[in-house]
Enzyme design. Structure first.
Site, PDB file in Angstrom:
ATOM      1  N   LYS A  22      -4.538   2.936  15.585  1.00 18.36           N
ATOM      2  CA  LYS A  22      -4.089   2.024  14.534  1.00 18.36           C
ATOM      3  C   LYS A  22      -3.795   2.827  13.295  1.00 18.36           C
ATOM      4  CE  LYS A  22      -3.289  -2.026  12.811  1.00 18.36           C
ATOM      5  NZ  LYS A  22      -1.949  -1.478  12.470  1.00 18.36           N
ATOM      6  N   GLN A  61      -7.156   8.582   8.978  1.00 21.37           N
ATOM      7  CA  GLN A  61      -7.210   7.220   9.513  1.00 21.37           C
ATOM      8  C   GLN A  61      -8.374   7.040  10.492  1.00 21.37           C
ATOM      9  OE1 GLN A  61      -4.088   5.377   8.502  1.00 21.37           O
ATOM     10  NE2 GLN A  61      -5.460   3.642   8.737  1.00 21.37           N
ATOM     11  N   LYS A 118     -11.417   6.423   8.259  1.00 17.79           N
ATOM     12  CA  LYS A 118     -11.195   5.186   7.505  1.00 17.79           C
ATOM     13  C   LYS A 118     -11.405   3.978   8.411  1.00 17.79           C
ATOM     14  CE  LYS A 118      -7.223   5.054   5.346  1.00 17.79           C
ATOM     15  NZ  LYS A 118      -5.829   4.788   4.903  1.00 17.79           N
ATOM     16  N   LYS A 155      -1.124   7.615  13.381  1.00 22.95           N
ATOM     17  CA  LYS A 155      -0.149   7.531  12.278  1.00 22.95           C
ATOM     18  C   LYS A 155       1.202   7.973  12.805  1.00 22.95           C
ATOM     19  CE  LYS A 155       0.012   6.605   7.829  1.00 22.95           C
ATOM     20  NZ  LYS A 155      -0.879   5.725   7.028  1.00 22.95           N
ATOM     21  N   GLY A 194       2.834  -0.638   8.263  1.00 21.28           N
ATOM     22  CA  GLY A 194       3.631  -0.001   7.215  1.00 21.28           C
ATOM     23  C   GLY A 194       2.885   1.120   6.512  1.00 21.28           C
ATOM     24  N   ASP A 195       3.614   1.870   5.729  1.00 19.58           N
ATOM     25  CA  ASP A 195       3.082   2.882   4.812  1.00 19.58           C
ATOM     26  C   ASP A 195       4.237   3.142   3.841  1.00 19.58           C
ATOM     27  OD1 ASP A 195       0.591   4.882   4.598  1.00 19.58           O
ATOM     28  OD2 ASP A 195       2.361   6.057   4.113  1.00 19.58           O
ATOM     29  N   THR A 210      -4.355  -3.864   0.582  1.00 18.94           N
ATOM     30  CA  THR A 210      -4.747  -2.495   0.200  1.00 18.94           C
ATOM     31  C   THR A 210      -5.076  -2.431  -1.291  1.00 18.94           C
ATOM     32  OG1 THR A 210      -3.254  -1.706   1.916  1.00 18.94           O
ATOM     33  CG2 THR A 210      -4.116  -0.071   0.385  1.00 18.94           C
ATOM     34  N   SER A 254      -5.134  -5.525   8.595  1.00 10.31           N
ATOM     35  CA  SER A 254      -4.268  -5.415   9.776  1.00 10.31           C
ATOM     36  C   SER A 254      -5.054  -5.810  11.024  1.00 10.31           C
ATOM     37  CB  SER A 254      -3.781  -3.972   9.955  1.00 10.31           C
ATOM     38  OG  SER A 254      -2.655  -3.718   9.155  1.00 10.31           O
TER      39      SER A 254
HETATM   40  P1  NDP Z   1       5.547   2.145  -1.033  1.00 10.37           P
HETATM   41  O1  NDP Z   1       6.656   2.776  -0.312  1.00 10.37           O
HETATM   42  O2  NDP Z   1       5.498   0.656  -1.154  1.00 10.37           O
HETATM   43  O3  NDP Z   1       5.439   2.731  -2.513  1.00 10.37           O
HETATM   44  C1  NDP Z   1       5.235   4.090  -2.717  1.00 10.37           C
HETATM   45  C2  NDP Z   1       5.199   4.357  -4.216  1.00 10.37           C
HETATM   46  O4  NDP Z   1       4.751   5.681  -4.436  1.00 10.37           O
HETATM   47  C3  NDP Z   1       6.567   4.260  -4.851  1.00 10.37           C
HETATM   48  O5  NDP Z   1       6.416   3.853  -6.194  1.00 10.37           O
HETATM   49  C4  NDP Z   1       7.072   5.685  -4.769  1.00 10.37           C
HETATM   50  O6  NDP Z   1       8.075   6.027  -5.715  1.00 10.37           O
HETATM   51  C5  NDP Z   1       5.801   6.455  -5.050  1.00 10.37           C
HETATM   52  N1  NDP Z   1       5.903   7.761  -4.395  1.00 10.37           N
HETATM   53  C6  NDP Z   1       6.066   8.013  -3.074  1.00 10.37           C
HETATM   54  N2  NDP Z   1       6.183   9.337  -2.846  1.00 10.37           N
HETATM   55  C7  NDP Z   1       6.097   9.916  -4.055  1.00 10.37           C
HETATM   56  C8  NDP Z   1       6.133  11.254  -4.488  1.00 10.37           C
HETATM   57  N3  NDP Z   1       6.299  12.268  -3.630  1.00 10.37           N
HETATM   58  N4  NDP Z   1       5.986  11.486  -5.832  1.00 10.37           N
HETATM   59  C9  NDP Z   1       5.812  10.457  -6.708  1.00 10.37           C
HETATM   60  N5  NDP Z   1       5.781   9.161  -6.348  1.00 10.37           N
HETATM   61  C10 NDP Z   1       5.910   8.901  -5.044  1.00 10.37           C
HETATM   62  O7  NDP Z   1       4.205   2.667  -0.332  1.00 10.37           O
HETATM   63  P2  NDP Z   1       2.736   2.085  -0.403  1.00 10.37           P
HETATM   64  O8  NDP Z   1       2.485   1.443  -1.723  1.00 10.37           O
HETATM   65  O9  NDP Z   1       2.503   1.300   0.823  1.00 10.37           O
HETATM   66  O10 NDP Z   1       1.866   3.406  -0.261  1.00 10.37           O
HETATM   67  C11 NDP Z   1       1.352   4.116  -1.395  1.00 10.37           C
HETATM   68  C12 NDP Z   1       0.185   4.987  -0.966  1.00 10.37           C
HETATM   69  O11 NDP Z   1      -0.844   4.142  -0.409  1.00 10.37           O
HETATM   70  C13 NDP Z   1       0.476   6.011   0.143  1.00 10.37           C
HETATM   71  O12 NDP Z   1      -0.348   7.140  -0.078  1.00 10.37           O
HETATM   72  C14 NDP Z   1       0.023   5.300   1.416  1.00 10.37           C
HETATM   73  O13 NDP Z   1      -0.271   6.206   2.437  1.00 10.37           O
HETATM   74  C15 NDP Z   1      -1.205   4.590   0.900  1.00 10.37           C
HETATM   75  N6  NDP Z   1      -1.696   3.460   1.672  1.00 10.37           N
HETATM   76  C16 NDP Z   1      -0.882   2.396   1.959  1.00 10.37           C
HETATM   77  C17 NDP Z   1      -1.376   1.321   2.667  1.00 10.37           C
HETATM   78  C18 NDP Z   1      -0.557   0.118   2.934  1.00 10.37           C
HETATM   79  O14 NDP Z   1      -1.104  -0.855   3.466  1.00 10.37           O
HETATM   80  N7  NDP Z   1       0.720   0.064   2.572  1.00 10.37           N
HETATM   81  C19 NDP Z   1      -2.756   1.316   3.181  1.00 10.37           C
HETATM   82  C20 NDP Z   1      -3.549   2.447   2.755  1.00 10.37           C
HETATM   83  C21 NDP Z   1      -3.018   3.480   2.041  1.00 10.37           C
HETATM   84  P3  NDP Z   1       9.605   6.236  -5.224  1.00 10.37           P
HETATM   85  O15 NDP Z   1      10.102   4.856  -4.972  1.00 10.37           O
HETATM   86  O16 NDP Z   1      10.255   6.927  -6.368  1.00 10.37           O
HETATM   87  O17 NDP Z   1       9.525   7.077  -3.997  1.00 10.37           O
HETATM   88  O1  2IT Z   2      -2.953   4.319   5.407  1.00  9.27           O
HETATM   89  C1  2IT Z   2      -3.178   3.181   5.889  1.00  9.27           C
HETATM   90  O2  2IT Z   2      -4.324   2.805   6.109  1.00  9.27           O
HETATM   91  C2  2IT Z   2      -2.041   2.304   6.139  1.00  9.27           C
HETATM   92  N1  2IT Z   2      -0.912   2.682   5.848  1.00  9.27           N
HETATM   93  C3  2IT Z   2      -2.257   0.963   6.774  1.00  9.27           C
HETATM   94  C4  2IT Z   2      -2.399   1.082   8.263  1.00  9.27           C
HETATM   95  C5  2IT Z   2      -2.439  -0.217   9.027  1.00  9.27           C
HETATM   96  O3  2IT Z   2      -2.464  -0.118  10.259  1.00  9.27           O
HETATM   97  O4  2IT Z   2      -2.453  -1.299   8.434  1.00  9.27           O
END
Ligand code: NDP
Ligand code: 2IT
Length: 450
Positions: A89, A110, A113, A125, A164-165, A208, A382
């Protein structure tokens, strides 16, 4: 300790050029040393050697045609890291920086976590170096279909359940689900983060960000503190950042920043959440547009950030919520945060703080929630989506949110009691790593050498 060093050296020798993976592995291996000393069975069963090696790595080609009729070729990845606790997952990331080392670091994190959530999910992943920025909706659809035309044969509701991520949200999950259904000829819960209209769970979108704030709340409660009335900084402006900001407001805090890879917004009176959602979720434009609607807010492009720092963390705050990407908060940022009186850092992103920054937070004994604990609310919800799909039921938002809050509380308690057991009560890096590791390691031993 030579044993841990030997394993780490072996990793570097046999998996070259995977910097982010070494970083994640080093942190875990170093912080679980006391557990390895306490329980000789982990060494006898070579758990360390086995846990750093993915059970299966799937690398594939993704070809698709852009709007100009030109053929494009991308790399596809799915790393099925560890299935001791359940089906693999973990999310899918679409970003040009994606490579095998990045996916391996994310998959490795992961494992622990998912173990911390207390739910039956293994670690995996995936993703692609595809860059969704500037692509039309049709291009996104064609890419997602091409990606799933290979991935579908490797996944399933009891095998591997992606989500997603970065770069993958509800729209992309929809296109990938459609292609899976067509190819597999099965309508089943093979992906999470689905639309509420066809199998998604209420609360998954928010989970998240909400979870990272709940985690901060529980850390602070233990110190007799609350978030109420406190100024907070948030980085990123995607899914995690938006719902971190939403929950901060609900708890009476004042989130004053957000950012993207081009720059940051500082809105002294508090980020306008409805405007942020409209810009990022509906219009899908750059964050710099924020000042068109709110001219009093300050936009700083990255070119104007002081040398070697992320300007988000230079804004004085009580608590910080890194919610963008790995290694976005370095030693200098950590020094500035601490000097400005920040007493809480709760990581919504995966591995956003560099090892030097982590050391500073741990040494300062502030409330520091490492990503694998603080952002586990997303994957936990999830799994709640999987539960609802399997039983063909739908829970209310309130039910899901209450379960999420309880899971985050359990993770905090598990990490902090484990930290105390090993003599460092405020060190949640140690606590989270050992608590997660023990669950996975014990399951691996009980399931035999497979
Ligand atoms: P999104 O794609 O929705 O948003 C990502 C954000 O981070 C955007 O604002 C993006 O800006 C910025 N970003 C990405 N890469 C960079 C970079 N190299 N430098 C600066 N800014 C950056 O992703 P999420 O919000 O889902 O994910 C954000 C973080 O949270 C990640 O680390 C992800 O692994 C983690 N995460 C997400 C989960 C989820 O359920 N979605 C669960 C657990 C962790 P720009 O648009 O300019 O790229
Ligand atoms: O980093 C993470 O934990 C995620 N992007 C969410 C993973 C999931 O299966 O919901």
């Amino acid at each position: 300790m030579p044993y841990v060093k030997e394993v780490f050296d072996y990793l570097i020798r046999t998996s070259p050029a995977q910097t982010e993976f070494y970083q994640a592995a080093k942190e875990v291996l170093e912080s679980i040393r006391p557990a390895l000393d306490k329980y000789p069975k982990y060494r006898q069963h070579k758990i360390i050697e086995r846990i750093v090696e993915p059970e299966r790595q799937i690398l594939f080609r993704v070809n698709w045609v852009d709007d100009n009729g030109v053929i494009q070729v991308n790399k596809g990845f799915r790393i099925e890291f560890n299935s001791a606790l359940g089906p693999y997952k973990g999310g899918l990331r679409f970003h040009p920086s994606v490579n095998a080392g990045v996916i391996k670091f994310l998959g490795f994190e992961q494992i622990f976590k998912n173990a911390l959530t207390g739910l039956q999910i293994g670690g995996g992943k995936g993703g692609s170096d595809f860059n969704p920025k500037g692509k039309s909706d049709n291009e996104i659809m064609r890419f997602c279909q091409a990606f799933m035309s290979e991935l579908y044969r490797h996944i399933g509701p009891n095998t591997d359940v992606p989500a997603g991520d970065i770069g993958v949200g509800g729209r992309e999950i929809g296109y990938m689900f459609g292609m899976y259904k067509k190819l597999a000829n099965r309508y089943e819960g093979v992906l999470t983060g689905k639309s509420l209209k066809w199998g998604g769970s209420l609360g998954r979108t928010e989970a998240t960000g909400y979870g990272a704030v709940y985690f901060a709340k529980y850390m602070l409660e233990d110190r007799g503190e609350t978030l109420e009335g406190k100024r907070c900084v948030v980085s990123g402006s995607g899914n995690v950042a938006i719902y971190t900001i939403e929950k901060l407001y609900q708890l009476g805090a004042i989130p004053v920043t957000c950012s993207d890879s081009s720059g940051m917004i500082y809105d002294e009176s508090g980020i306008d959440l409805e405007l942020l959602k409209e810009l990022k979720e509906q219009k899908r434009v750059r964050l710099s547009e924020y000042t068109t609607y709110k001219p009093m807010a300050k936009y700083t492009p990255v070119e104007e950030y002081p040398e070697g720092v992320n300007a988000v963390y230079s804004i004085p705050c009580f608590a910080a919520f890194p919610s963008a990407t790995q290694n976005e908060l370095n030693e200098k940022d950590a020094e500035i945060l601490l000097a400005n009186g920040c007493i809480c850092v709760s990581e919504g992103a995966n591995m956003p703080s560099t090892p030097e920054a982590v050391d500073l937070f741990v040494d300062a004994k502030i409330c520091y929630g490492p990503g694998k604990a603080a952002n586990a609310g997303g994957v936990a919800t999830s799994q709640l989506e999987m539960q609802q799909n399997a039983s063909m039921t739908n829970w209310t938002f309130e039910e899901v949110d209450a379960k999420l809050a309880q899971i985050m509380k359990n993770i905090y308690v598990s990490a902090s009691t484990t930290a105390a057991e090993f003599g460092e009560p405020t060190n949640l890096v140690l606590g989270a790593n050992i608590a997660g590791f023990r669950k996975v390691a014990d399951a691996m031993i009980e399931q035999g050498l497979v």
